[in-house]
Design a protein around this motif. Structure first.
Motif, PDB file in Angstrom:
ATOM      1  N   LEU A  28      -3.868   6.660 -14.879  1.00 46.19           N
ATOM      2  CA  LEU A  28      -4.897   5.804 -14.479  1.00 46.19           C
ATOM      3  C   LEU A  28      -4.818   5.422 -12.831  1.00 46.19           C
ATOM      4  N   LYS A  29      -3.799   5.901 -12.095  1.00 43.26           N
ATOM      5  CA  LYS A  29      -3.770   5.766 -10.880  1.00 43.26           C
ATOM      6  C   LYS A  29      -4.764   6.080 -10.016  1.00 43.26           C
ATOM      7  N   GLY A  30      -5.488   7.457 -10.325  1.00 48.19           N
ATOM      8  CA  GLY A  30      -6.650   7.697  -9.466  1.00 48.19           C
ATOM      9  C   GLY A  30      -7.731   6.919  -9.643  1.00 48.19           C
ATOM     10  N   ASP A  31      -7.883   6.211 -10.862  1.00 46.34           N
ATOM     11  CA  ASP A  31      -9.240   5.423 -11.097  1.00 46.34           C
ATOM     12  C   ASP A  31      -8.765   4.340 -10.405  1.00 46.34           C
ATOM     13  N   ILE A  32      -7.635   3.656 -10.463  1.00 46.13           N
ATOM     14  CA  ILE A  32      -7.529   2.404  -9.792  1.00 46.13           C
ATOM     15  C   ILE A  32      -7.363   2.487  -8.349  1.00 46.13           C
ATOM     16  N   GLN A  33      -7.022   3.886  -7.752  1.00 45.58           N
ATOM     17  CA  GLN A  33      -7.050   3.833  -6.337  1.00 45.58           C
ATOM     18  C   GLN A  33      -8.390   3.852  -5.626  1.00 45.58           C
ATOM     19  N   ARG A  34      -9.286   4.447  -6.448  1.00 43.98           N
ATOM     20  CA  ARG A  34     -10.722   4.423  -6.131  1.00 43.98           C
ATOM     21  C   ARG A  34     -11.382   3.221  -5.867  1.00 43.98           C
ATOM     22  N   LEU A  35     -11.431   2.392  -6.784  1.00 45.48           N
ATOM     23  CA  LEU A  35     -11.890   1.203  -6.538  1.00 45.48           C
ATOM     24  C   LEU A  35     -11.362  -0.035  -7.479  1.00 45.48           C
ATOM     25  N   PHE A  36     -11.036  -1.240  -7.028  1.00 47.89           N
ATOM     26  CA  PHE A  36     -10.766  -2.151  -8.131  1.00 47.89           C
ATOM     27  C   PHE A  36     -10.948  -3.762  -7.395  1.00 47.89           C
ATOM     28  N   ARG A  37     -11.184  -4.453  -8.332  1.00 47.88           N
ATOM     29  CA  ARG A  37     -11.568  -5.800  -7.866  1.00 47.88           C
ATOM     30  C   ARG A  37     -10.251  -6.909  -8.367  1.00 47.88           C
ATOM     31  N   ILE A  38      -9.894  -7.903  -7.710  1.00 45.12           N
ATOM     32  CA  ILE A  38      -8.867  -8.712  -8.016  1.00 45.12           C
ATOM     33  C   ILE A  38      -9.445 -10.039  -7.892  1.00 45.12           C
ATOM     34  N   PHE A  54      -0.258 -10.144  -3.796  1.00 48.03           N
ATOM     35  CA  PHE A  54       0.960  -9.272  -4.420  1.00 48.03           C
ATOM     36  C   PHE A  54       0.022  -8.137  -5.072  1.00 48.03           C
ATOM     37  N   LEU A  55      -0.820  -8.399  -5.796  1.00 48.54           N
ATOM     38  CA  LEU A  55      -1.354  -7.088  -7.015  1.00 48.54           C
ATOM     39  C   LEU A  55      -2.095  -6.076  -5.955  1.00 48.54           C
ATOM     40  N   LYS A  56      -2.711  -6.820  -4.904  1.00 48.81           N
ATOM     41  CA  LYS A  56      -3.495  -5.942  -4.097  1.00 48.81           C
ATOM     42  C   LYS A  56      -2.812  -5.013  -3.305  1.00 48.81           C
ATOM     43  N   LEU A  57      -1.680  -5.360  -2.979  1.00 53.98           N
ATOM     44  CA  LEU A  57      -0.594  -4.639  -2.165  1.00 53.98           C
ATOM     45  C   LEU A  57       0.014  -3.651  -3.332  1.00 53.98           C
ATOM     46  N   LEU A  58       0.296  -3.938  -4.368  1.00 57.94           N
ATOM     47  CA  LEU A  58       0.953  -3.508  -5.399  1.00 57.94           C
ATOM     48  C   LEU A  58      -0.185  -2.124  -5.632  1.00 57.94           C
ATOM     49  N   LEU A  59      -1.393  -2.601  -5.905  1.00 55.04           N
ATOM     50  CA  LEU A  59      -2.326  -1.233  -6.530  1.00 55.04           C
ATOM     51  C   LEU A  59      -2.717  -0.445  -5.403  1.00 55.04           C
ATOM     52  N   THR A  60      -2.417  -0.763  -4.074  1.00 52.11           N
ATOM     53  CA  THR A  60      -2.608   0.133  -3.057  1.00 52.11           C
ATOM     54  C   THR A  60      -1.590   0.914  -2.527  1.00 52.11           C
ATOM     55  N   LYS A  61      -0.790   0.250  -1.658  1.00 49.90           N
ATOM     56  CA  LYS A  61       0.380   0.872  -1.000  1.00 49.90           C
ATOM     57  C   LYS A  61       1.434   1.212  -1.905  1.00 49.90           C
ATOM     58  N   LYS A  62       1.803   0.426  -2.925  1.00 56.07           N
ATOM     59  CA  LYS A  62       2.795   0.503  -3.598  1.00 56.07           C
ATOM     60  C   LYS A  62       2.627   1.272  -5.111  1.00 56.07           C
ATOM     61  N   ILE A  63       1.481   1.679  -5.319  1.00 59.05           N
ATOM     62  CA  ILE A  63       1.274   2.080  -6.598  1.00 59.05           C
ATOM     63  C   ILE A  63       2.121   3.123  -7.115  1.00 59.05           C
ATOM     64  N   GLU A  64       2.626   3.874  -6.327  1.00 60.49           N
ATOM     65  CA  GLU A  64       3.501   5.279  -6.876  1.00 60.49           C
ATOM     66  C   GLU A  64       4.728   4.601  -7.685  1.00 60.49           C
ATOM     67  N   SER A  65       5.158   3.335  -7.261  1.00 64.51           N
ATOM     68  CA  SER A  65       6.371   2.854  -7.674  1.00 64.51           C
ATOM     69  C   SER A  65       6.353   1.656  -8.890  1.00 64.51           C
ATOM     70  N   THR A  66       5.050   1.666  -9.206  1.00 71.77           N
ATOM     71  CA  THR A  66       4.692   0.459 -10.117  1.00 71.77           C
ATOM     72  C   THR A  66       5.133   0.704 -11.545  1.00 71.77           C
ATOM     73  N   GLY A  67       4.773   1.901 -11.919  1.00 73.99           N
ATOM     74  CA  GLY A  67       5.180   2.179 -13.450  1.00 73.99           C
ATOM     75  C   GLY A  67       3.786   2.390 -14.002  1.00 73.99           C
ATOM     76  N   ILE A  68       2.615   2.106 -13.261  1.00 76.08           N
ATOM     77  CA  ILE A  68       1.330   2.379 -14.041  1.00 76.08           C
ATOM     78  C   ILE A  68       1.311   4.000 -14.318  1.00 76.08           C
ATOM     79  N   THR A  69       0.639   4.129 -15.405  1.00 77.70           N
ATOM     80  CA  THR A  69       0.608   5.547 -15.813  1.00 77.70           C
ATOM     81  C   THR A  69       0.050   6.385 -14.911  1.00 77.70           C
ATOM     82  N   LYS A  70       0.231   7.534 -14.773  1.00 77.58           N
ATOM     83  CA  LYS A  70      -0.119   8.543 -13.825  1.00 77.58           C
ATOM     84  C   LYS A  70      -1.759   8.845 -14.100  1.00 77.58           C
TER      85      LYS A  70
END
Lengths: 454, 454
Positions: free
Chosen positions: B416-426, B398-414
């Protein structure tokens, strides 16, 4: 799509007896009645026909002949029982009669392939009921006098429809609509289709079926979702015996049939388990046990109450029960099946405590949970919260413990405790293949009646 | 059990600087100030000491020297910034000065092992604040004029206590009590022990700390659980920066310390993970990512808001979040950790529909769920219920999907979005060993401060 009238005339052929059927049945009925009538005496006042045969509302191939023996009002309870047994067993002695029990014993035999019941009742004035069967001759008379031949066939259609949806029968197992209720409904609405229209539109404010002007006082005191006033006893609500689920099914079925008429509504629904459902098997918990034989209404009453009690215990232990069901072969085996959200729970659970402002309560909360607590913290609403180890994480283990050491406090009916304690089996759908009675129960539990969901 | 006075005198030894400490510090302070003072001009009106050094409330071995340069009021924002940088960097050029950022840039350097900050502020009249630092010289004066020597030591005790419980510091990361708040509390209640008594008894109705008569209007408009009126600006509530959790911790710690005084409350709590907690590891979900360096308050603000947003999304998808935490090394790495009731959910979920009386709603409910529905039935409260397949059953997926395709509608602050989208590990605690920053976060998340839970 066929028209309603086409379908109805097709259905009528299925449920209307032929002249031959009537002839055969009438012959057996008259002969049997004359056998019973030999016992008329100052104590046995009269012998009368009852049930669907007497009322002419019986379904082709599905008829019992009921013969009521009216016993003098002055006879006491014990003698009443004895007399009923005696007269029944003696008069049917040529046909291997046997005893059955409803509220009181009655005698049954099969004569020329037709089941005959000899049932005692008191010879009372209307309203002066002494035994549960005393109203029956009044019901028979009432329906005989008020239904015409067309309406008798409309009753047959309605009964067949109810049967097909699985809600025909006022017994505890079914919690459905009795034959008498079907007759009242046709009397009230005139015909099968009108009953369906009425039921489609039933509402919380619009839920009283009464032939005569309804008695406001009684209605106020009736609590069922569907109130059906017995025309021969206004203080009696025939709706009490009908479960909310049965009413709901009838309402949905009526809407679906009217929207999309189909002959399927006059054929018993043979539920099949598709592969879709296999994913649910691991979430099923099944309890099987055997019991000493007792009358159907007794065992069904005990099973239904125990089903609710076990469900409640599961919920108290935080298992989410999606649906539960009990079934029995009415001989010796019974099965409870529960569909859970999950058979296992997380090993830990959060307990949210008081706001830290409440000094005493906070201290008590911390003290009380100290031993089992894994983490305790202040949450962002200033409440003390704690994570404690769950005692029970597996529904099967939980139920095993419940049915052995803790059975006294479960709410399982007294009558079943001994049977269950003797021997029971608990398993889940991924422990083993589900067979026999359990398979039937599972099928009822995890399939839908697609016909009524249009 | 040692007496409070014993423990307090022991603690005082730890936090009170020696004459030698004072001498060394004063020497550095005076020399540095004289370096900065060379820049006095019509635009740089004055140079004054600020912070705990000026107020004499600094903890032994834990002091910064703050030097405020007061800039003329008529200077515009941009020139104000430039002047601050210029004066700071020029005057400390012999000590490798570097820029830091709070609300505006300031200059830091380490001189003889002591950190010195040169901070610009406007030379304003009380109340006519133009920049965030303008109140500081007024705070300094106020505390210098009102605290006596004994009370300065009481402030030190309180600061040490707050530090030990982990709630010292008004930065976003801590959301705790600032040094100035500690001073106000001592001014209000006279001594350390009295502050603890007051905090022990704080209630919803009893939550205002004000030196002067409180301004009713302002208080009514303040919403924090603990309201602390700034004596030099009654419209300012110092409690806003303090999280509910920090207030809660102080209240519990105060009660525990008063009930069972211990020197432990003056030593940093070194949380250790006992084996007890390993059972929780499978229920942890960890998100790690790196970001482009920014000022601590900025990254912490973004992390905290994003933490709440992700928690909310998890809850919306039916994962129960017991606790969540974010940490960062303040350099380039950040971690979110969530303790869930369970990382996986049942593949199905029940949806309860309307009562069957509501004809239109019932039909819509059935239609809407038709495709996803596995079983549909009428429950014993006459509602249509259905079991539908869940889209998401694993929190990691769920989080993987949230942080990739759905990141725009998550409420994650603008930010951080770029940083997270670049690379993250779950990963979860049973996927791999938890190390580094994540281990720190996990330790904070799943241990309790036993000292405060008496």
């Amino acid at each position: 799509m066929k028209s309603i009238s086409n379908i109805i005339s097709q259905a009528l052929k299925q449920c209307q007896p032929s002249a031959e059927d009537v002839e055969k049945l009438t012959k057996v009925a008259i002969e049997t009645k004359s056998l019973v009538s030999r016992y008329i005496s100052p104590k046995v006042v009269d012998v009368v026909f009852g049930g669907s045969f007497a009322k002419g509302t019986w379904l082709k191939d599905e008829v019992d002949i009921d013969i009521f023996i009216k016993i003098d009002n002055s006879v006491n309870d014990i003698e009443f029982g004895h007399l009923g047994e005696q007269v029944g067993l003696q008069s049917l002695k040529g046909y291997n009669p046997y005893l059955r029990y409803s509220d009181h014993p009655y005698v049954e035999a099969v004569i020329n392939g037709i089941r005959v019941n000899v049932v005692p009742c008191y010879d009372v004035l209307k309203g002066k009921w002494k035994s549960a069967a005393d109203r029956s001759p009044f019901h028979t008379e009432y329906i005989k006098n008020n239904l015409d031949d067309d309406q008798r066939n409309q009753v047959r259609l309605l009964k067949k429809f109810l049967k097909s949806v699985g809600i025909y029968g006022a017994d505890i197992a079914t919690g459905g609509f009795s034959g008498y209720v079907a007759e009242i409904m046709i009397l009230k609405y005139g015909m099968f289709e009108s009953v369906l229209h009425a039921m489609s539109n039933i509402g919380v404010e619009n839920n009283v079926i009464s032939i005569d002007k309804p008695d406001e006082y009684s209605i106020k005191n009736f609590e069922s979702q569907l109130i059906i006033i017995d025309p021969i006893d206004h203080r009696r609500n025939l709706g009490t015996a009908i479960s909310a689920e049965s009413v709901g099914k009838l309402v949905l079925a009526a809407r679906s049939f009217l929207a999309k008429p189909s002959f399927d509504f006059f054929i018993k629904n043979e539920k099949k388990l598709s592969e879709n459902y296999e994913g649910l098997y691991p979430n099923l918990v099944i309890i099987e046990f055997s019991y000493k034989r007792r009358s159907p209404d007794v065992i069904w009453g005990q099973l239904k109450r125990s089903l609710n009690a076990i469900s409640k215990q599961l919920e108290l232990a935080n298992f989410k029960v999606i649906r539960g069901i009990c079934v029995t072969d009415q001989q010796e085996t019974a099965v409870f099946v529960f569909l859970l959200d999950s058979v296992t729970l997380s090993p830990y659970t959060e307990k949210i405590g008081p706001k830290i402002f409440m000094r005493k309560e906070t201290a008590n909360f911390i003290l009380k949970n100290q031993e089992k607590s894994l983490i305790t913290w202040v949450d962002n609403e200033m409440r003390v919260s704690t994570l404690i180890q769950r005692e029970t994480t597996n529904a099967k283990h939980f139920l095993k413990l419940l049915l052995t050491k803790k059975i006294e406090s479960t709410g399982i009916t007294k009558g079943l405790k001994g049977d269950i304690q003797r021997l029971f089996r608990i398993y889940s759908g991924d422990d083993q293949t589900i067979n026999g009675l359990a398979k039937e129960a599972v099928r009822d539990l995890i399939t839908s009646d697609e016909r009524i969901l249009q």
